[in-house]
Design a protein around this motif. Sequence first.
Motif, mmCIF file in Angstrom:
data_model
loop_
_atom_site.group_PDB
_atom_site.id
_atom_site.type_symbol
_atom_site.label_atom_id
_atom_site.label_comp_id
_atom_site.label_asym_id
_atom_site.label_seq_id
_atom_site.Cartn_x
_atom_site.Cartn_y
_atom_site.Cartn_z
ATOM 1 N N PHE A 10 0.945 -1.302 0.073
ATOM 2 C CA PHE A 10 -0.023 0.027 -0.173
ATOM 3 C C PHE A 10 0.787 1.075 -0.191
ATOM 4 O O PHE A 10 0.517 2.331 -0.714
ATOM 5 C CB PHE A 10 -0.884 0.074 1.209
ATOM 6 N N MET A 11 2.052 1.058 1.024
ATOM 7 C CA MET A 11 3.122 2.581 0.936
ATOM 8 C C MET A 11 3.582 2.623 -0.261
ATOM 9 O O MET A 11 4.006 3.683 -0.665
ATOM 10 C CB MET A 11 3.642 2.413 2.205
ATOM 11 N N SER A 12 3.864 1.674 -1.042
ATOM 12 C CA SER A 12 4.543 1.892 -2.251
ATOM 13 C C SER A 12 4.109 1.758 -3.379
ATOM 14 O O SER A 12 4.578 2.212 -4.536
ATOM 15 C CB SER A 12 5.808 0.441 -2.201
ATOM 16 N N ALA A 13 2.671 1.830 -3.513
ATOM 17 C CA ALA A 13 1.877 1.928 -4.658
ATOM 18 C C ALA A 13 1.938 3.169 -4.967
ATOM 19 O O ALA A 13 1.529 4.176 -4.311
ATOM 20 C CB ALA A 13 0.708 1.216 -4.478
ATOM 21 N N ASN A 14 1.816 3.625 -6.511
ATOM 22 C CA ASN A 14 1.816 4.871 -6.882
ATOM 23 C C ASN A 14 0.283 5.039 -7.124
ATOM 24 O O ASN A 14 -0.362 4.335 -7.768
ATOM 25 C CB ASN A 14 2.504 5.047 -8.074
ATOM 26 N N PRO A 15 -0.215 6.417 -6.970
ATOM 27 C CA PRO A 15 -1.484 6.846 -7.474
ATOM 28 C C PRO A 15 -1.697 6.767 -8.842
ATOM 29 O O PRO A 15 -0.732 6.859 -9.764
ATOM 30 C CB PRO A 15 -1.817 8.053 -6.935
ATOM 31 N N ALA A 16 -3.096 6.464 -9.432
ATOM 32 C CA ALA A 16 -3.291 6.406 -10.908
ATOM 33 C C ALA A 16 -2.793 7.752 -11.520
ATOM 34 O O ALA A 16 -2.342 7.514 -12.505
ATOM 35 C CB ALA A 16 -4.698 6.007 -11.225
ATOM 36 N N ASN A 17 -3.248 8.745 -11.113
ATOM 37 C CA ASN A 17 -2.951 10.193 -11.480
ATOM 38 C C ASN A 17 -1.770 10.623 -10.397
ATOM 39 O O ASN A 17 -2.115 11.292 -9.568
ATOM 40 C CB ASN A 17 -3.888 10.997 -11.792
ATOM 41 N N ALA A 18 -0.373 10.636 -10.921
ATOM 42 C CA ALA A 18 0.468 10.947 -9.737
ATOM 43 C C ALA A 18 0.589 12.609 -9.647
ATOM 44 O O ALA A 18 1.149 13.160 -8.827
ATOM 45 C CB ALA A 18 1.876 10.689 -10.268
ATOM 46 N N ILE A 19 0.159 13.447 -11.008
ATOM 47 C CA ILE A 19 0.274 14.660 -10.916
ATOM 48 C C ILE A 19 -0.938 15.224 -11.477
ATOM 49 O O ILE A 19 -1.407 14.937 -12.406
ATOM 50 C CB ILE A 19 1.525 15.062 -11.879
ATOM 51 N N THR A 20 -1.230 16.620 -10.729
ATOM 52 C CA THR A 20 -2.464 17.035 -11.145
ATOM 53 C C THR A 20 -2.133 18.503 -11.611
ATOM 54 O O THR A 20 -1.540 19.569 -10.775
ATOM 55 C CB THR A 20 -3.302 17.205 -9.733
ATOM 56 N N ASP A 28 -2.763 30.606 -26.078
ATOM 57 C CA ASP A 28 -2.694 30.922 -24.669
ATOM 58 C C ASP A 28 -1.391 30.786 -24.231
ATOM 59 O O ASP A 28 -0.501 30.096 -24.481
ATOM 60 C CB ASP A 28 -3.422 29.718 -23.980
ATOM 61 N N ASN A 29 -1.086 32.071 -23.243
ATOM 62 C CA ASN A 29 -0.103 31.985 -22.434
ATOM 63 C C ASN A 29 -0.316 32.013 -21.013
ATOM 64 O O ASN A 29 -1.143 32.710 -20.381
ATOM 65 C CB ASN A 29 0.621 33.494 -22.531
ATOM 66 N N VAL A 30 -0.139 30.772 -20.463
ATOM 67 C CA VAL A 30 -0.822 30.520 -18.882
ATOM 68 C C VAL A 30 0.495 30.142 -17.928
ATOM 69 O O VAL A 30 1.451 29.654 -18.613
ATOM 70 C CB VAL A 30 -1.587 29.620 -19.201
ATOM 71 N N PHE A 31 -0.066 30.376 -16.793
ATOM 72 C CA PHE A 31 0.848 29.669 -15.885
ATOM 73 C C PHE A 31 0.322 28.373 -15.231
ATOM 74 O O PHE A 31 -0.850 28.249 -14.925
ATOM 75 C CB PHE A 31 1.032 30.731 -14.395
ATOM 76 N N VAL A 32 1.190 27.365 -15.532
ATOM 77 C CA VAL A 32 0.673 25.960 -15.044
ATOM 78 C C VAL A 32 1.035 25.490 -14.010
ATOM 79 O O VAL A 32 2.445 25.482 -13.769
ATOM 80 C CB VAL A 32 0.919 24.915 -16.268
ATOM 81 N N ASN A 33 0.279 25.093 -12.790
ATOM 82 C CA ASN A 33 0.941 24.830 -11.835
ATOM 83 C C ASN A 33 0.615 22.977 -11.725
ATOM 84 O O ASN A 33 -0.408 22.584 -11.966
ATOM 85 C CB ASN A 33 0.180 25.126 -10.525
ATOM 86 N N PHE A 34 1.761 22.383 -11.360
ATOM 87 C CA PHE A 34 1.740 20.790 -11.300
ATOM 88 C C PHE A 34 1.958 20.524 -9.889
ATOM 89 O O PHE A 34 3.076 20.714 -9.353
ATOM 90 C CB PHE A 34 2.602 20.393 -12.265
ATOM 91 N N PHE A 35 0.610 19.748 -9.169
ATOM 92 C CA PHE A 35 0.824 19.405 -7.781
ATOM 93 C C PHE A 35 0.925 17.906 -8.138
ATOM 94 O O PHE A 35 0.216 17.213 -8.555
ATOM 95 C CB PHE A 35 -0.447 19.982 -7.205
ATOM 96 N N ALA A 36 1.933 17.356 -7.136
ATOM 97 C CA ALA A 36 2.154 16.014 -6.965
ATOM 98 C C ALA A 36 0.812 15.727 -5.844
ATOM 99 O O ALA A 36 0.680 16.113 -5.125
ATOM 100 C CB ALA A 36 3.272 15.532 -6.118
ATOM 101 N N ASP A 37 0.301 14.298 -6.436
ATOM 102 C CA ASP A 37 -0.785 13.826 -5.594
ATOM 103 C C ASP A 37 -0.395 13.392 -4.227
ATOM 104 O O ASP A 37 0.835 13.182 -3.819
ATOM 105 C CB ASP A 37 -1.647 12.977 -6.337
ATOM 106 N N PRO A 38 -1.297 13.470 -3.284
ATOM 107 C CA PRO A 38 -0.780 12.895 -2.071
ATOM 108 C C PRO A 38 -0.023 11.649 -1.868
ATOM 109 O O PRO A 38 -0.422 10.499 -2.689
ATOM 110 C CB PRO A 38 -2.102 12.491 -1.042
ATOM 111 N N GLY A 39 1.172 11.453 -1.391
ATOM 112 C CA GLY A 39 1.973 10.155 -1.261
ATOM 113 C C GLY A 39 3.003 10.385 -2.310
ATOM 114 O O GLY A 39 3.835 9.388 -2.460
ATOM 115 N N GLU A 40 2.972 11.461 -3.375
ATOM 116 C CA GLU A 40 3.821 11.126 -4.498
ATOM 117 C C GLU A 40 4.501 12.272 -4.482
ATOM 118 O O GLU A 40 4.526 13.334 -3.876
ATOM 119 C CB GLU A 40 3.147 11.172 -5.750
ATOM 120 N N THR A 41 6.032 12.198 -5.063
ATOM 121 C CA THR A 41 6.978 13.103 -5.060
ATOM 122 C C THR A 41 7.672 13.123 -6.603
ATOM 123 O O THR A 41 7.371 11.878 -7.281
ATOM 124 C CB THR A 41 8.068 13.168 -4.171
ATOM 125 N N PHE A 42 8.417 14.054 -6.952
ATOM 126 C CA PHE A 42 9.070 13.766 -8.240
ATOM 127 C C PHE A 42 10.579 14.638 -7.994
ATOM 128 O O PHE A 42 10.518 15.519 -7.200
ATOM 129 C CB PHE A 42 8.354 14.386 -9.328
#
Length: 230
Positions: free
Chosen positions: A18-28, A164-178
Amino acid sequence: MSTIQKLSLALIGTAVVFMSANPANAITPKIGGTPSLEDGIFSSVPGVTTVNFETGAPTSGFAKYSSASGVPTVVSGTSNGQYAAPLGDKHNYLTVSPENSNVPGNTGPVTINFERALDYFGLYWGSVDKYNFITFYNGSNLLQSFDSSKLPGGGNSSQISPEDNVFVNFFADPGETFDKIVLSSDGVAFESDNHSYRLASVPEPTTTLGLLAFGIMSAGSFVKRKLKLV
């Protein structure tokens, strides 16, 4: 081996998986930032560090920018057919083009290696094109890759358009890092500025271990009660 021991080992194995599994969508991804008079748009996320390329792309320190073909290309202004400054950005910015293109430097993909894990990265993405890509890694593990079709809409639009010229924020989902990001483009060009990042918070190890121990003790008590009733 007793029933309690078997159950305890099963719980430990389940917890490790459970602790080592990655979420389906790692980045939002999320759109939005703070406009500036001469620098486009900055991150509005608290506690970030920003690279604005005024002295070039950093090749040492916490965030290291590199390319297989040379030093990442930092420019300013617009050069027809080569690169275009993100809207409202009058200073230096990073441009990424395919190798052997007509853009000066044409270094190909740019890799950003971080010394520690992050849970957030943001950038001012100029003229978002479908051939621009940003890819996230945890070590050698690919987490997710984004092009314009995978971004939420900017402003009142439900879909990002090339204008479009936009600022895009990429958030790691809970339990994920990069800890590594690759910027690449199949066309001319991928322009961006104001790269912002935030260190991931490190959870207290005693919290996870405490919950695991509590679960094992509770399971043991449950089995003992069952055995007494038999």
